[in-house]
Design an enzyme around this catalytic site. Structure first.
Site, PDB file in Angstrom:
ATOM      1  N   ASP A 202       0.829  -1.199   0.000  1.00 46.06           N
ATOM      2  CA  ASP A 202       0.000   0.000   0.000  1.00 46.06           C
ATOM      3  C   ASP A 202       0.878   1.269   0.000  1.00 46.06           C
ATOM      4  OD1 ASP A 202      -2.819   0.851   0.363  1.00 46.06           O
ATOM      5  OD2 ASP A 202      -2.125   1.695   2.263  1.00 46.06           O
ATOM      6  N   GLU A 257       1.471  -0.486  -4.927  1.00 50.23           N
ATOM      7  CA  GLU A 257       0.568   0.598  -5.314  1.00 50.23           C
ATOM      8  C   GLU A 257       1.417   1.866  -5.348  1.00 50.23           C
ATOM      9  OE1 GLU A 257      -3.349   2.980  -3.701  1.00 50.23           O
ATOM     10  OE2 GLU A 257      -1.690   2.573  -2.375  1.00 50.23           O
TER      11      GLU A 257
HETATM   12  C1  NOJ Z   1      -4.693   2.673  -0.790  1.00 50.78           C
HETATM   13  C2  NOJ Z   1      -5.764   1.675  -0.542  1.00 50.78           C
HETATM   14  O1  NOJ Z   1      -6.037   0.980  -1.736  1.00 50.78           O
HETATM   15  C3  NOJ Z   1      -6.953   2.429  -0.005  1.00 50.78           C
HETATM   16  O2  NOJ Z   1      -8.098   1.628   0.064  1.00 50.78           O
HETATM   17  C4  NOJ Z   1      -6.581   3.006   1.332  1.00 50.78           C
HETATM   18  O3  NOJ Z   1      -7.643   3.814   1.794  1.00 50.78           O
HETATM   19  C5  NOJ Z   1      -5.328   3.852   1.250  1.00 50.78           C
HETATM   20  N1  NOJ Z   1      -4.306   3.253   0.469  1.00 50.78           N
HETATM   21  C6  NOJ Z   1      -4.761   4.113   2.617  1.00 50.78           C
HETATM   22  O4  NOJ Z   1      -4.234   2.933   3.148  1.00 50.78           O
END
Ligand code: NOJ
Length: 515
Positions: A202, A257
């Site tokens: 993440d 991500e």
């Molecule tokens: C990206 C995640 O995909 C999302 O769902 C989340 O709210 C944020 N990061 C914070 O962790």
């Protein structure tokens, strides 16, 4: 050279709250997922990425982790996880879990201790600053949080500000502290020792921060352009993690991500093959249903990833964005054509649970809204059968159903060979059977402006994918004789390609000579 498994894998994302409910409480769980592995195996996916299931106060539905090494009772137990992993492995499917290293929950014992006093041994595990003291004018800088509001919260008891790029309940860890690094490596080892096959990481772009200066963003800065993103110190952090996971026999994959919306910047997180294995490039997720946009996206991805030997990823939908069928205008024809495109591109496709059913976003009455980031509609529960509870044991789960669950459910669509579900299955099978589709190169071919046509090739194995983005039919002129292997509308499969595509349709072609 052996091809790493993740290059040829079809990935499938599960948001556990919304996937399948085994205990009838209206919230999906790990046992529910285990019970639905049949569906995933039948569909043909190779790897499942499971969004956070750790103990959490659920301010951000699990992306606020209070214990990285356990399972929230809402989702089950560690034993349930082990059973899920073992059964997935028995079926030759891999499991990736979601690792949230940028921030913890404010209820994580690390933060509770850090917050307890300025002199806490864990104070420096998070990002604390004096700024100008309490009150809006006293914030250490002008950074804005992702869901709105400021990125700093004043802690009255200890008299300092703490940083949170997301909610105040999600304080940011300080990755320049070696103790944080060690503790978080321990988390990765905990799961790797249990046998997980990789991590979706993440907020990779936020890991390195502009320490210690924490400069103001220039006026008018819009996320993700803030200087808290894309700081160079993220790269050594990733290299250390990569070295550690590469020591594991299961060859774990790191999928990051990297929310920067710039392919060239995202590619840097692959390092020299020593950082992430794969990085999400959300420029494709945000590309409109438009031939020019997609031609440009394919060209750009090839241009940026080619020179560094990077392997692309392709995502049309996920738990943070409007589902692509809804974004593309709601037509099932387009959703079908998009499936042909997704599974015909060069790179690893990531499906989001329910797209194989052609799900659209749910329509939510105001009183059902629960997500601080407005993302409930794409998180509506997956309907499994036509019964009133759609396989969930309750008729009204934590979020309302997506549109049309009486027909748009796994059981009904599986009974209909012409359904979008069967289309996804045929595409995944075709991909598995073709070296060109799994790992071949890609070459854009000349086409009408409203279509995108490309060739895939690995050795002697060749395929062509043609997608018509217009509502009107379009001629597609491909040199040689081709057979329709898979058609988005199911017509003419196994027969010669006639050179015309219906509106919002796509085909996967194989040469007449190939089996
Ligand atoms: C990206 C995640 O995909 C999302 O769902 C989340 O709210 C944020 N990061 C914070 O962790």
């Amino acid at each position: 050279m052996d091809v790493p498994w993740w290059r040829e894998a079809v990935f499938y994302q599960v948001y556990p709250r919304s996937f399948a409910d085994s205990d009838g409480d209206g919230v999906g769980d790990l046992e529910g997922l285990r019970q639905r592995l049949d569906h995933l195996q039948w569909l043909g996916v190779d790897a499942v990425w499971v969004c956070p299931f750790y103990p959490s106060p659920m301010a951000d539905f699990g992306y606020d982790v209070a214990d990285y090494c356990d399972v929230d009772p809402l989702f089950g137990t560690l034993d349930d996880f082990d059973r899920l992993l073992a059964e997935a492995h028995d079926r030759d499917m891999r499991i990736l879990i979601d690792w949230v290293p940028n921030h913890t929950s404010d209820r994580h014992p690390w933060f509770v201790e850090s917050r307890s006093s300025r002199h806490s041994p864990r104070r420096d595990w998070y990002v604390w600053r004096d700024g100008g003291g309490p009150g809006p004018g006293g914030r250490p800088n002008n950074w804005k949080a992702a869901f709105g509001g400021d990125a700093w919260t004043w802690d009255e008891a200890s008299g300092q500000w703490y940083l949170h790029l997301f909610l105040p309940e999600q304080p940011d860890l300080n990755w320049s502290n070696p103790e944080v690094v060690e503790a978080m490596h321990g988390v990765l080892r905990f799961w790797l020792d249990r046998g997980v096959d990789g991590f979706r990481i993440d907020v990779v772009q936020g890991l390195g921060k502009d320490h210690p200066d924490l400069m103001d963003d220039p006026p008018g800065t819009v996320l993700p352009r803030s200087s808290f993103n894309d700081h160079p110190s993220a790269h050594p952090i990733l290299r250390d993690i990569r070295r550690m996971v590469d020591g594991y026999p299961q060859a774990p994959v790191l999928v990051g991500e990297v929310y920067l919306l710039d392919t060239a910047q995202v590619v840097r997180y692959l390092g020299r093959g020593d950082e992430l294995h794969l990085a999400f490039d959300f420029t494709s997720l945000y590309a409109a249903w438009d031939a020019g946009a997609w031609r440009g996206t394919i060209e750009r991805v090839e241009r940026e990833l080619g020179p560094v030997g990077g392997w692309p990823t392709w995502t049309l939908s996920n738990h943070d964005n409007v589902r692509h069928r809804s974004r593309y205008g709601g037509s099932e024809d387009r959703a079908r054509a998009a499936a042909v495109m997704l599974l015909g591109l060069r790179g690893s496709p990531f499906l989001y649970a329910g797209e194989e059913l052609g799900l659209e976003d749910a329509v939510l009455p105001a009183e059902r809204v629960v997500d601080p980031g407005g993302r409930d509609p794409c998180r509506a529960p997956v309907p499994w059968d036509p019964s009133p509870g759609h396989g969930w044991g309750v008729e009204d789960p934590w979020l309302p159903w997506p549109p049309g669950p009486d027909v748009r459910n796994a059981e009904t669509l599986r009974a209909d060979p012409s359904s979008i579900l069967h289309l996804y299955r045929r595409l995944i099978a075709a991909r598995r059977a073709s070296a060109a589709l799994r790992g071949g190169d890609v070459r854009l071919l000349p086409s009408a402006p409203t279509a995108v046509v490309w060739a895939r090739q690995a050795g002697e194995d060749r395929r062509v994918v043609a997608v018509n983005f217009a509502c009107e039919p379009v001629g597609v002129d491909v040199e040689g004789e081709w057979v329709v292997e898979v058609a988005s509308d199911g017509t003419g499969e196994g027969g010669p390609f006639g050179g015309t595509l219906a509106g919002d349709a796509a085909v996967l072609l194989r040469p007449v000579s190939s089996p």
